[in-house]
Design an enzyme around this catalytic site. Structure first.
Site, PDB file in Angstrom:
ATOM      1  CB  SER A   1      28.605  24.364 -30.479  1.00 19.98           C
ATOM      2  OG  SER A   1      29.960  24.015 -30.383  1.00 19.98           O
TER       3      SER A   1
ATOM      4  CG  ASP B   1      32.254  29.028 -25.086  1.00 20.67           C
ATOM      5  OD1 ASP B   1      32.940  28.022 -24.854  1.00 20.67           O
ATOM      6  OD2 ASP B   1      31.446  29.113 -26.027  1.00 20.67           O
TER       7      ASP B   1
ATOM      8  CG  HIS C   1      30.197  25.507 -25.529  1.00 21.08           C
ATOM      9  ND1 HIS C   1      30.689  26.358 -26.504  1.00 21.08           N
ATOM     10  CD2 HIS C   1      29.801  24.374 -26.185  1.00 21.08           C
ATOM     11  CE1 HIS C   1      30.605  25.766 -27.682  1.00 21.08           C
ATOM     12  NE2 HIS C   1      30.060  24.580 -27.520  1.00 21.08           N
TER      13      HIS C   1
END
Length: 318
Positions: free
Chosen positions: A115, A266, A296
């Site tokens: 991320s 996600d 995620h």
């Protein structure tokens, strides 16, 4: 005689960029290649719980987690907010990498970015490809504004089938992004979790992570204030720069092999945008994997598959 394996399990505080920052290093054999993991957020490190999900990974790599500048165990009131820039984080990452290579007598290591950490990773790889064997992009951030808009549309589509639901009400209440008020962002993230597209696809998994953070030796209740203060501090000073990032224009090419891993569910970083970047990226070699039971955090939600995927595509030493 077969040499004995020498395992490692340590917490190590370093002075990085003139600030004290914490590493956690684990593995069954220090002769294994190094894997440096850049956590997400900004401001959401993994040291407090990740050891529960990487036992298989430690069979193949010496795994290094790092609480980045201003977050978790690396948080301090003395850190200048002027140092909370992507450029400083890039320099920190390179310094951590160089320390690891020198300390373990290695020439290169494997880099994983999750991320927010995947933004740092792309910049670092662009500047110092000579330090890395392969890049693993997990829930790869490409363009936060587009990702948010795409996720919002997905949530609206889900809510349309439940017109009387709280989800339908909330999505109509906040409207489409961009949002200017913090409450709109909070409601949006709540909607993401309602649709099981947030931190984990299974809410029970997220609760397990919280329990592990509160009861573990790494953080525990005594260090949760550092985690929460670091989260607020990091988001306050890095969010604007985060939303200006666009990988298509900033990092169109990388000189190391790349493996991208995305969770099917996600809605923080929707897979279609990450995959478009993967398709357009110029790299010596690239692979794409979608984990069917993840949102995620595929490395937390499907740790065995994650370890097998990384080990299969680590071309050096394994």
């Amino acid at each position: 005689m077969i040499p004995e394996k020498k395992s490692i399990a340590i917490m190590k505080e370093l002075s990085i960029g003139n600030t004290k920052q914490m590493l956690m290093i684990n593995g069954v054999d220090v002769k294994n290649p190094l894997l440096l993991f850049l956590h997400g957020g900004p401001g959401t490190p993994q040291i407090g719980y990740v050891r529960h999900y990487q036992k298989e990974l430690e069979q193949y790599f010496t795994v290094v987690h790092w609480d980045q500048r201003g977050s978790g165990l690396s948080y301090s009131k003395r850190i200048s907010h002027h140092s909370m820039t992507i450029n400083h984080f890039i320099k920190d990452t390179i310094q951590v990498t160089q320390w690891l290579l020198a300390h373990f007598s290695k020439s290169k290591l494997y880099l994983a970015g999750h991320s927010w950490g995947s933004i740092l990773a792309l910049h670092v790889l662009q500047q110092r490809p000579d330090l890395f064997y392969t890049y693993y992009g997990i829930s790869q951030v490409v363009n936060p504004q587009d990702e948010e808009s795409t996720a919002y549309q997905h949530i609206r589509e889900i809510s349309e089938s439940k017109k009387a639901s709280i989800l339908s009400f909330l999505t109509r209440f906040i409207g489409a992004p961009p949002w200017k008020q913090d409450i709109q962002h909070l409601i949006y993230r709540f909607c993401v979790e309602l649709t099981r597209g947030g931190f984990t696809h299974r809410h029970r998994q997220s609760l397990a992570v919280l329990f592990q953070m509160l009861t573990g030796n790494e953080y525990g209740v005594r260090n949760m204030h550092s985690f929460l203060n670091g989260l607020r501090f990091s988001k306050k000073h890095l969010t604007d720069e985060l939303y200006r990032f666009n990988a298509f224009t900033s990092v169109p090419s990388i000189k190391v092999p790349c493996v991208f891993i995305s969770g099917k569910h996600d809605l923080i970083v929707p897979a279609e945008i990450s995959k478009q970047y993967y398709q357009e990226l110029e790299a010596p070699e690239k692979r794409w994997f979608q984990f069917e039971n993840s949102a995620h955090t595929p490395h937390i939600e499907e740790p065995s598959l994650f370890a097998n995927t990384l080990s299969r595509h680590a071309r050096h030493h394994l």
